[in-house]
Design a protein around this motif. Structure first.
Motif, PDB file in Angstrom:
ATOM      1  N   THR A  38      78.227  37.109  34.979  1.00 29.78           N
ATOM      2  CA  THR A  38      77.148  37.332  34.007  1.00 29.78           C
ATOM      3  C   THR A  38      77.290  38.750  33.475  1.00 29.78           C
ATOM      4  N   THR A  39      77.263  38.895  32.174  1.00 30.07           N
ATOM      5  CA  THR A  39      77.292  40.227  31.566  1.00 30.07           C
ATOM      6  C   THR A  39      75.861  40.682  31.299  1.00 30.07           C
ATOM      7  N   TYR A  40      75.600  41.976  31.474  1.00 30.26           N
ATOM      8  CA  TYR A  40      74.249  42.503  31.302  1.00 30.26           C
ATOM      9  C   TYR A  40      74.327  43.962  30.880  1.00 30.26           C
ATOM     10  N   MET A  41      73.184  44.479  30.505  1.00 29.70           N
ATOM     11  CA  MET A  41      73.033  45.901  30.189  1.00 29.70           C
ATOM     12  C   MET A  41      71.898  46.457  31.030  1.00 29.70           C
ATOM     13  N   ASP A  42      71.968  47.727  31.300  1.00 29.90           N
ATOM     14  CA  ASP A  42      70.873  48.369  32.021  1.00 29.90           C
ATOM     15  C   ASP A  42      69.701  48.585  31.075  1.00 29.90           C
TER      16      ASP A  42
END
Length: 503
Positions: free
Chosen positions: A145-149
């Protein structure tokens, strides 16, 4: 299949279909860079889940935005190892985009004896490299899963804010995948209104069959605790040396952790209880992730105890334990202890269910005491009644065995007494009778016996008195001869009447 397609078409809900997860196959992308989308899977080959012999394949996984990070969840790991801490086959994980490899530079070396549950990158790229020998094949399945803070207290670009302040793509919410890593993107209200649920391999099962302890999806994804189905899990990690209460009617899995394996040398004991009148059933356990040589074990003890070990346990589990047996507590309490040596780390999963059928410990003790008292009372009453009946029968037998002399009426008979009175002042030449002859009691028309005059204690022979038997009354009306005195009657001749001698 047609029925399933028709039902899904009729529902027409994107929530039922969920997000479409694509898979990246390493064999098709060896020595290449694979671009990652919002989320998906990583496996070895499209048509064969088992990797090849003598393989050496590396793939760089890279996001489309430099500020994104990659979260990897290792759903299934079956990579050959030698039963201890050494691996025959390796899945190496490197931070960043790496093309020149040095075995000492890897971030993680993964196989059955060196398991990993999840990993989060610090950059926008990670590299996976599989190296195998020629002996045994294996497999793996990884969810990415790709995510951003989060920036401040929110996310931008229409992303969903997780409780752990990760910003994932909004289409991943309510798709039955734990994309946040803490399941905050799959709240309870996401589980309503799903007649069918999609398996991780795109199959479908009835939603009522999710998390029931039995694998209904062909890939077993309906029983996963670290992604997709999100089955309720009680994590021992963080609860060591504490008491955890399980609610009646609930079920789920006991695991060490949903996200990390237990470390080497772990010794963790957790006590579980539930409401009185319920029991804790354990079954469908997966301990394949534990040490191959059973150097790490799970010990189950009935009740609450602090010393649940290899000597005092009621049931134990390790790598070779079958998964088709079950264990049920006798009451509402259970102790689970994980004891691992310093050779390997790992993880496990045990299905639990709280069901009716038990009694509390205190109620059990009271019940046992009451039963014992009732048994003692019954035995005492039985002994008393039997003894009383025996004495009564003995008394009736003695009274019935009366001796009747000729010429006497039934009431003027001689009775047998248990204890006879023997007069020691009688001459020994006359014999010592063992049966006392009791004279009949006078009726109101008979004379009463006068009191016997006192006798000298040193005289053993009674006075010479001729004792005549009483004569019956005659027709002239003269009174009958009075009967002899009591002492005279004792020394009357013992010969039977003439009628008896003649017979």
């Amino acid at each position: 299949m047609f029925y399933t397609f028709f039902l899904l078409t009729a529902l027409g809900s994107s929530l039922v279909l969920g997000f479409s997860y694509t898979t990246i196959y390493m064999k098709e992308n060896c020595d290449r860079t694979a671009s990652l989308g919002s989320s998906g899977y990583i496996e070895w080959e499209r048509n064969d889940r088992y990797y090849d012999h003598r393989a050496d394949c590396s793939v760089i996984l890279k996001t489309g935005i430099s500020s994104e990070r990659i979260a990897l969840q290792f759903i299934d790991i079956d990579i050959e190892e030698n039963g201890q801490s050494y691996c025959y086959d390796y899945l190496y994980l490197y931070e960043g985009a790496v093309s020149s490899f040095d075995r000492t530079a890897h971030t993680k070396a993964i196989c059955n004896s060196q398991r990993i549950v999840d990993y989060t990158s610090s950059t926008s790229a990670v590299t996976l490299r599989l190296v195998t020998d020629s002996s045994t094949r294996g497999s793996f399945k990884i969810l990415y899963t790709t995510y951003m803070d989060a920036v401040g207290s929110g996310c931008y670009g229409g992303r969903y804010l997780c409780s752990n302040y990760r910003c994932i793509h909004s289409e991943l919410k309510c798709d039955r995948m734990d994309n946040c890593g803490d399941a905050s993107d799959e709240p309870d209200d996401c589980r309503t209104g799903y007649p069918l649920s999609r398996c991780a391999n795109e199959d479908y099962v009835d939603s009522s069959r999710l998390c029931n302890g039995a694998a209904d999806c062909s890939d077993g994804s309906d029983e996963w605790t670290n992604s997709w189905a999100l089955c309720p899990a009680q994590e021992m990690r963080g609860s060591c040396a504490s008491l955890v209460t399980l609610q009646p009617g609930t079920s789920g899995y006991i695991v060490y952790s949903r996200h990390v394996p237990y470390s080497r040398g772990t010794d963790c004991t957790v006590q579980y209880n539930t409401q009185s009148g319920y029991v804790i059933r354990l079954e469908s356990w997966d301990v394949s992730g534990m040490d191959y040589n059973c150097h790490g074990s799970l010990f189950l003890c009935n009740g609450i105890t602090g010393s649940c070990d290899s000597w005092e346990n009621d049931f134990s589990l390790c790598h070779t334990s079958p998964d088709d047996t079950s264990y049920v507590t006798s009451g509402e309490e259970l102790t689970v202890r994980l004891a691992s040596d310093w050779s390997t780390s790992g993880n496990f999963k045990i299905f639990y269910k709280i069901e009716q059928g038990g009694t509390s410990g205190s109620s059990t003790v009271v019940t046992v005491v009451v039963v014992i008292l009732v048994v003692i009372l019954v035995i005492a009453v039985s002994v008393y009644c039997c003894g009383k009946k025996s004495r009564s029968e003995q008394s009736n037998t003695v009274e019935d065995e009366a001796v009747q002399w000729p010429g006497e009426t039934p009431r003027d008979n001689i009775h047998l007494h248990p204890t006879t009175i023997v007069h020691t002042d009688r001459p020994r030449s006359l014999g010592t009778p063992t049966i006392e002859r009791v004279p009949p009691q006078p009726s109101p028309r008979q004379y009463s016996y006068p009191s016997a005059p006192p006798q000298s204690s040193d005289s053993i022979v009674p006075p010479s008195v001729r004792v005549e038997p009483p004569t019956p009354s005659t027709s002239t009306g003269e009174p009958p001869t009075p009967p002899p005195s009591y002492d005279q009657a004792l020394w009357m001749p013992t010969e039977p009447p003439s009628s008896a001698r003649q017979s």
